[in-house]
Design an enzyme around this catalytic site. Structure first.
Site, PDB file in Angstrom:
ATOM      1  N   HIS A  35     -74.482  -4.633 168.306  1.00 21.83           N
ATOM      2  CA  HIS A  35     -73.696  -5.651 167.314  1.00 21.83           C
ATOM      3  C   HIS A  35     -74.466  -6.871 168.031  1.00 21.83           C
ATOM      4  O   HIS A  35     -72.820  -7.560 168.982  1.00 21.83           O
ATOM      5  CB  HIS A  35     -73.144  -5.535 166.712  1.00 21.83           C
ATOM      6  CG  HIS A  35     -72.582  -3.955 165.690  1.00 21.83           C
ATOM      7  ND1 HIS A  35     -73.011  -2.704 166.245  1.00 21.83           N
ATOM      8  CD2 HIS A  35     -72.669  -3.874 164.469  1.00 21.83           C
ATOM      9  CE1 HIS A  35     -72.533  -2.320 165.565  1.00 21.83           C
ATOM     10  NE2 HIS A  35     -72.679  -2.950 164.342  1.00 21.83           N
ATOM     11  N   HIS A  75     -66.924  -4.016 166.787  1.00 22.02           N
ATOM     12  CA  HIS A  75     -68.403  -3.589 166.854  1.00 22.02           C
ATOM     13  C   HIS A  75     -69.318  -4.305 167.548  1.00 22.02           C
ATOM     14  O   HIS A  75     -70.071  -4.546 168.707  1.00 22.02           O
ATOM     15  CB  HIS A  75     -68.989  -4.326 164.998  1.00 22.02           C
ATOM     16  CG  HIS A  75     -68.732  -5.205 164.903  1.00 22.02           C
ATOM     17  ND1 HIS A  75     -67.652  -5.160 164.040  1.00 22.02           N
ATOM     18  CD2 HIS A  75     -69.115  -6.138 164.387  1.00 22.02           C
ATOM     19  CE1 HIS A  75     -68.335  -6.027 163.190  1.00 22.02           C
ATOM     20  NE2 HIS A  75     -68.380  -7.535 163.710  1.00 22.02           N
ATOM     21  N   LEU A 126     -62.535  -1.122 161.068  1.00 16.95           N
ATOM     22  CA  LEU A 126     -62.009  -2.541 160.693  1.00 16.95           C
ATOM     23  C   LEU A 126     -60.807  -2.491 159.562  1.00 16.95           C
ATOM     24  O   LEU A 126     -60.340  -1.364 158.911  1.00 16.95           O
ATOM     25  CB  LEU A 126     -63.401  -3.302 159.754  1.00 16.95           C
ATOM     26  CG  LEU A 126     -64.899  -2.947 160.388  1.00 16.95           C
ATOM     27  CD1 LEU A 126     -65.896  -4.223 159.027  1.00 16.95           C
ATOM     28  CD2 LEU A 126     -64.444  -4.174 161.505  1.00 16.95           C
ATOM     29  N   ASP A 162     -64.735 -11.378 158.893  1.00 16.21           N
ATOM     30  CA  ASP A 162     -64.390 -10.500 157.321  1.00 16.21           C
ATOM     31  C   ASP A 162     -64.563  -9.407 157.073  1.00 16.21           C
ATOM     32  O   ASP A 162     -63.276  -9.255 155.914  1.00 16.21           O
ATOM     33  CB  ASP A 162     -65.838 -11.251 157.219  1.00 16.21           C
ATOM     34  CG  ASP A 162     -65.882 -12.706 156.307  1.00 16.21           C
ATOM     35  OD1 ASP A 162     -65.145 -13.389 155.949  1.00 16.21           O
ATOM     36  OD2 ASP A 162     -67.151 -13.560 157.256  1.00 16.21           O
ATOM     37  N   ASN A 192     -67.541 -16.530 159.646  1.00 21.26           N
ATOM     38  CA  ASN A 192     -68.580 -16.752 159.458  1.00 21.26           C
ATOM     39  C   ASN A 192     -69.423 -16.761 158.301  1.00 21.26           C
ATOM     40  O   ASN A 192     -71.167 -17.057 157.833  1.00 21.26           O
ATOM     41  CB  ASN A 192     -69.530 -16.462 161.121  1.00 21.26           C
ATOM     42  CG  ASN A 192     -69.282 -14.738 160.908  1.00 21.26           C
ATOM     43  OD1 ASN A 192     -69.313 -14.428 159.911  1.00 21.26           O
ATOM     44  ND2 ASN A 192     -69.852 -14.149 161.895  1.00 21.26           N
ATOM     45  N   HIS A 266     -76.372  -9.736 162.949  1.00 19.48           N
ATOM     46  CA  HIS A 266     -74.806  -8.715 162.449  1.00 19.48           C
ATOM     47  C   HIS A 266     -75.536  -7.797 163.717  1.00 19.48           C
ATOM     48  O   HIS A 266     -74.424  -7.164 164.526  1.00 19.48           O
ATOM     49  CB  HIS A 266     -74.862  -7.802 161.677  1.00 19.48           C
ATOM     50  CG  HIS A 266     -73.756  -7.414 161.381  1.00 19.48           C
ATOM     51  ND1 HIS A 266     -72.183  -7.441 161.805  1.00 19.48           N
ATOM     52  CD2 HIS A 266     -73.056  -5.929 161.433  1.00 19.48           C
ATOM     53  CE1 HIS A 266     -71.384  -6.643 161.484  1.00 19.48           C
ATOM     54  NE2 HIS A 266     -72.516  -5.318 161.542  1.00 19.48           N
ATOM     55  N   GLU A 415     -47.757   2.391 153.532  1.00 24.14           N
ATOM     56  CA  GLU A 415     -48.113   3.824 154.586  1.00 24.14           C
ATOM     57  C   GLU A 415     -49.005   3.246 155.503  1.00 24.14           C
ATOM     58  O   GLU A 415     -48.761   3.835 157.086  1.00 24.14           O
ATOM     59  CB  GLU A 415     -47.955   4.637 153.373  1.00 24.14           C
ATOM     60  CG  GLU A 415     -47.208   5.206 152.643  1.00 24.14           C
ATOM     61  CD  GLU A 415     -47.477   4.384 151.677  1.00 24.14           C
ATOM     62  OE1 GLU A 415     -46.438   4.643 150.573  1.00 24.14           O
ATOM     63  OE2 GLU A 415     -48.459   4.119 151.571  1.00 24.14           O
ATOM     64  N   PHE A 441     -48.801  11.008 150.741  1.00 27.44           N
ATOM     65  CA  PHE A 441     -49.543   9.533 151.637  1.00 27.44           C
ATOM     66  C   PHE A 441     -49.597   9.678 152.755  1.00 27.44           C
ATOM     67  O   PHE A 441     -50.004   8.837 153.177  1.00 27.44           O
ATOM     68  CB  PHE A 441     -47.788   9.026 151.187  1.00 27.44           C
ATOM     69  CG  PHE A 441     -47.721   8.827 150.067  1.00 27.44           C
ATOM     70  CD1 PHE A 441     -48.625   8.249 148.526  1.00 27.44           C
ATOM     71  CD2 PHE A 441     -45.942   7.777 149.823  1.00 27.44           C
ATOM     72  CE1 PHE A 441     -47.843   8.161 147.175  1.00 27.44           C
ATOM     73  CE2 PHE A 441     -45.840   7.880 148.458  1.00 27.44           C
ATOM     74  CZ  PHE A 441     -46.759   8.030 147.044  1.00 27.44           C
ATOM     75  N   HIS A 465     -41.385  16.809 151.369  1.00 20.53           N
ATOM     76  CA  HIS A 465     -41.711  16.714 150.079  1.00 20.53           C
ATOM     77  C   HIS A 465     -43.424  17.768 150.365  1.00 20.53           C
ATOM     78  O   HIS A 465     -44.369  16.859 149.281  1.00 20.53           O
ATOM     79  CB  HIS A 465     -42.007  15.075 149.042  1.00 20.53           C
ATOM     80  CG  HIS A 465     -40.661  15.168 149.566  1.00 20.53           C
ATOM     81  ND1 HIS A 465     -39.512  14.499 149.617  1.00 20.53           N
ATOM     82  CD2 HIS A 465     -39.716  15.016 147.617  1.00 20.53           C
ATOM     83  CE1 HIS A 465     -38.544  14.654 149.388  1.00 20.53           C
ATOM     84  NE2 HIS A 465     -38.559  14.833 148.015  1.00 20.53           N
ATOM     85  N   HIS A 477     -48.383  14.405 143.377  1.00 20.24           N
ATOM     86  CA  HIS A 477     -47.582  14.744 145.015  1.00 20.24           C
ATOM     87  C   HIS A 477     -47.593  16.476 145.181  1.00 20.24           C
ATOM     88  O   HIS A 477     -46.077  16.358 146.000  1.00 20.24           O
ATOM     89  CB  HIS A 477     -46.115  14.404 144.201  1.00 20.24           C
ATOM     90  CG  HIS A 477     -46.140  12.849 143.904  1.00 20.24           C
ATOM     91  ND1 HIS A 477     -47.210  12.396 143.032  1.00 20.24           N
ATOM     92  CD2 HIS A 477     -44.662  12.190 144.841  1.00 20.24           C
ATOM     93  CE1 HIS A 477     -46.887  10.696 143.104  1.00 20.24           C
ATOM     94  NE2 HIS A 477     -45.959  11.431 144.030  1.00 20.24           N
TER      95      HIS A 477
END
Length: 520
Positions: A35, A75, A126, A162, A192, A266, A415, A441, A465, A477
Site C-alpha cells: 500500500h 496497511h 482497521l 478514513d 485524503n 491505495h 464491549e 457479548f 451468564h 442471550h
C-alpha cells in the site's frame, strides 16, 4: 492564545519526507504488493512528528517514559518501517525493508507487535489501533497518578485514516477518551477523501471534526503537506487539556504524476514508469533504497534527539527511594510480587474447607479481590455490568476521573472499545487489565480478543451468564457456541471453573502465565 514560539524547522524537512516516500514506493514496487498511497501522503506529517515532537530514543526502544506511536491505518506499514530504519532502530535494516512482505521477513504487511522494536501494537483490522491507543493513554495517566510525573509523563500519538474512523469501534474509543479527558492523546486523521472503492463521498458524508468535538475532543484542521502548519498543530495539541484530533488534508499517493489523489494509489504498486515520473516530479534522482548521507545523518540525529531526556529520566529513577524504584521496575517488567503464590495457596485451602458453597461468580469476585490486595497492577472494570459480572471486589476503588486514582474503570456499554483499551493498557506496561461483560457479548469484543492472542499479551477477559439459568432472557442471550469458538482460537487460554476453589486457581494461573486468558 498559547505561546507557540517554535524553533525553526530543518530546511531539509521536505527532502527528509521524500526519503520516506521513496523507501515506501521502492519497497512496495520490489515486493510487487503493498500500500504505497498512505505513506506517500503522510510522509510530511510523519517527518515533523518524528523529528520535532515524538519523545523517543531509537537506541533504547523500550524506554518506559517514551511517547507511544500507533499506526492505526496499518496497511501503510512501510511508513513506519521507513521511519524506524531512518531514525536508527538497528534491527530495522535496509535488507529488512527490501524484504518487505516476504516470507519470514520482520517487515510484515501490517505492523506486528514483537516482530521489530518501535512497533507498539499489532494494527491489522482497521480501528483497532486508535482504540488500543486509548488504553495506552489511560495506562499513562493511571501510572502517573501512582508514581508521579517525574517518572511517567509521555504522550500517545496515532495516525488514522478514513477506514479507522468509519469502523464503529472508533466511536466507542473516542467517546471513552473524550469522557476521560485523556489530554495526552493525539489522533492525526489522514483526511485524503479516498477509499479503495473511490472517493469517500460514495459511502460517507460525516463531518469528522464535529463528531470528535461532540465527544469532548479538541480538533484542528491543517494542510498535511505544510510542515510549518503541521508543526504548529502538534504544538497546540501538546498544550490542550482535552484529547486532540488533527484533521490533516493530504493527497493519497502524493507525488505520483498520474495516480496522486486516486484510489488506485491505495493498495497496488505504483509501477516502474510512475515511480520514475515521481522521481522527476519531486526532484529525487537517487536509485531505489539509496538515501543521501546528509539526509540519513539528519534522520539519525532525530532518532537520538531523545537521548538527553532519557538520561535525565534514568537519573530521576535512580534518585527515588529504593523501595519505590524496585516496585516501579517490577511493574514495568511484569514480574509478580513476592509471596503471591503462598497467599493463593492459603486462600484455596480456606475456601476448600468452607462449608457453604457459593456461586462461581462470587468465587471469581473473591479471587479477584485476593489478588488485587497483593497486586496493585491488577486493574479493570466492566461494560456497565459491574453488579452482574461482579468485576468489582471491595479491594478495588472506583476510578476518580479527576485524580485518576482508583482501579475499577467504568468502561460504559462499549464491549469492543473496552477489550481494545485493555490491550493498550497491557502493551503500555505496568498493568494486568481485565474486563467483564456477559458471555454473549464476547462477539462484540472478538476482534480485540484475537489481537491479544496474536500479540501474546497478558489480558483477562471475564465473562458471565453462560448457563441454562439465563434462559429467561431468550435465545439471544444463550451463548451456546461461544465457548467452543474461543477454545478454537490459537494463543488464548480458556478457563471455566466449576467452584470457588477452581475460580481462584484459574485467576492465579491467568495472572501468572504469559498471554491472554478468557474466564467464563
Amino acid at each position: 492564545m498559547p505561546d507557540l514560539s517554535l524553533p525553526p524547522i530543518d530546511a531539509r524537512i521536505n527532502e527528509m519526507a521524500n526519503a520516506l516516500r521513496f523507501l515506501a514506493a521502492d519497497a512496495v514496487e520490489k515486493a510487487q504488493t503493498g500500500h504505497p498511497g498512505m505513506p506517500l501522503g503522510m510522509a510530511d506529517i510523519a517527518s515533523v512528528l518524528f523529528t520535532r515532537h515524538l519523545k523517543y530514543d531509537a537506541a533504547v526502544p523500550d524506554w518506559p517514559d517514551r511517547d507511544r506511536f500507533v499506526l492505526s491505518n496499518g496497511h501503510g506499514s512501510m511508513l513506519l518501517y521507513g521511519l524506524l530504519h531512518l531514525t536508527g532502530y538497528k534491527e530495522v535494516t535496509l535488507d529488512a525493508l527490501k524484504r518487505y512482505r516476504t516470507s519470514r521477513s520482520p517487515t510484515a504487511a501490517h505492523p506486528e507487535y514483537g516482530h521489530l522494536p518501535g512497533i507498539e501494537t499489532t494494527t491489522g483490522p482497521l480501528g483497532q489501533g486508535i482504540a488500543t491507543a486509548v488504553g495506552m493513554a489511560i495506562a499513562e495517566r493511571l501510572l502517573a497518578a501512582e508514581f508521579g510525573s517525574d517518572l511517567v509523563d509521555h504522550r500517545t500519538w496515532v495516525f488514522a485514516g478514513d477506514g479507522c474512523l468509519m469502523e464503529g469501534l472508533s466511536q466507542e474509543a473516542i467517546s471513552l477518551a473524550g469522557h476521560m479527558r485523556l489530554s495526552k492523546l493525539t489522533v492525526v486523521f489522514d483526511d485524503n477523501g479516498t477509499t479503495i472503492d473511490g472517493p469517500t463521498a460514495l459511502a460517507t458524508s460525516d463531518d469528522q471534526r464535529k463528531r470528535f468535538e461532540a465527544s469532548n475532543w479538541e480538533t484542528i484542521a491543517v494542510d498535511g503537506h505544510d510542515p510549518q502548519a503541521v508543526d504548529r498543530a502538534f504544538a497546540l495539541a501538546r498544550q490542550s487539556d482535552k484529547p486532540t484530533m488533527i484533521a490533516a488534508r493530504t493527497h493519497i499517493g502524493y507525488g505520483a504524476p498520474t495516480k496522486q489523489g486516486k484510489s488506485v494509489a491505495h493498495g497496488s504498486p505504483l509501477g516502474a514508469d510512475e515511480i520514475s515520473g515521481m522521481r522527476e516530479k519531486l526532484g529525487w534522482p537517487h536509485a531505489p533504497f539509496d538515501i543521501p548521507e546528509d539526509l540519513r545523518s539528519a534522520w539519525h540525529d532525530a532518532g537520538s534527539r531523545g537521548a538527553a531526556a532519557r538520561h535525565d529520566w534514568d537519573e530521576r529513577l535512580a534518585a527515588i527511594p529504593a523501595e519505590k524504584r524496585a516496585e516501579f521496575d517490577r511493574r514495568i517488567s511484569g514480574a509478580l510480587p513476592a509471596g503471591i503464590e503462598d497467599a493463593v495457596k492459603r486462600a484455596a485451602d480456606e475456601t476448600a474447607r468452607a462449608a457453604e458453597a457459593i456461586p462461581i461468580r462470587k468465587g471469581s469476585q473473591a479471587a479477584l479481590g485476593l489478588l488485587a490486595s497483593h497486586m496493585p497492577e491488577l486493574i479493570g472494570g466492566s461494560a456497565d455490568l459491574t453488579g452482574s459480572v461482579l468485576t468489582r471486589p471491595a479491594e478495588l476503588a472506583q476510578l476518580d476521573a479527576d485524580s485518576f486514582v482508583g482501579r475499577h474503570l467504568p468502561f460504559g456499554i462499549r464491549e469492543h472499545g473496552m477489550a481494545a483499551a485493555m490491550n493498550g493498557m497491557a502493551l503500555h506496561g505496568g498493568f494486568i487489565p481485565y474486563g467483564g461483560t456477559y458471555f454473549v457479548f464476547s462477539d462484540y469484543a472478538r476482534p480485540a480478543i484475537r489481537l491479544a492472542a496474536l500479540m501474546g499479551i497478558k489480558v483477562i477477559f471475564l465473562f458471565s451468564h453462560d448457563s441454562i439459568g439465563v434462559g429467561e432472557d431468550g435465545a439471544t442471550h444463550q451463548p451456546i457456541e461461544h465457548l467452543a469458538s474461543l477454545r478454537a482460537m490459537p494463543g488464548i487460554r480458556v478457563y471455566r471453573p466449576a467452584d470457588a476453589v477452581e475460580a481462584l486457581e484459574c485467576w492465579y494461573d491467568a495472572v501468572a502465565e504469559a498471554g491472554p486468558s478468557v474466564m467464563v
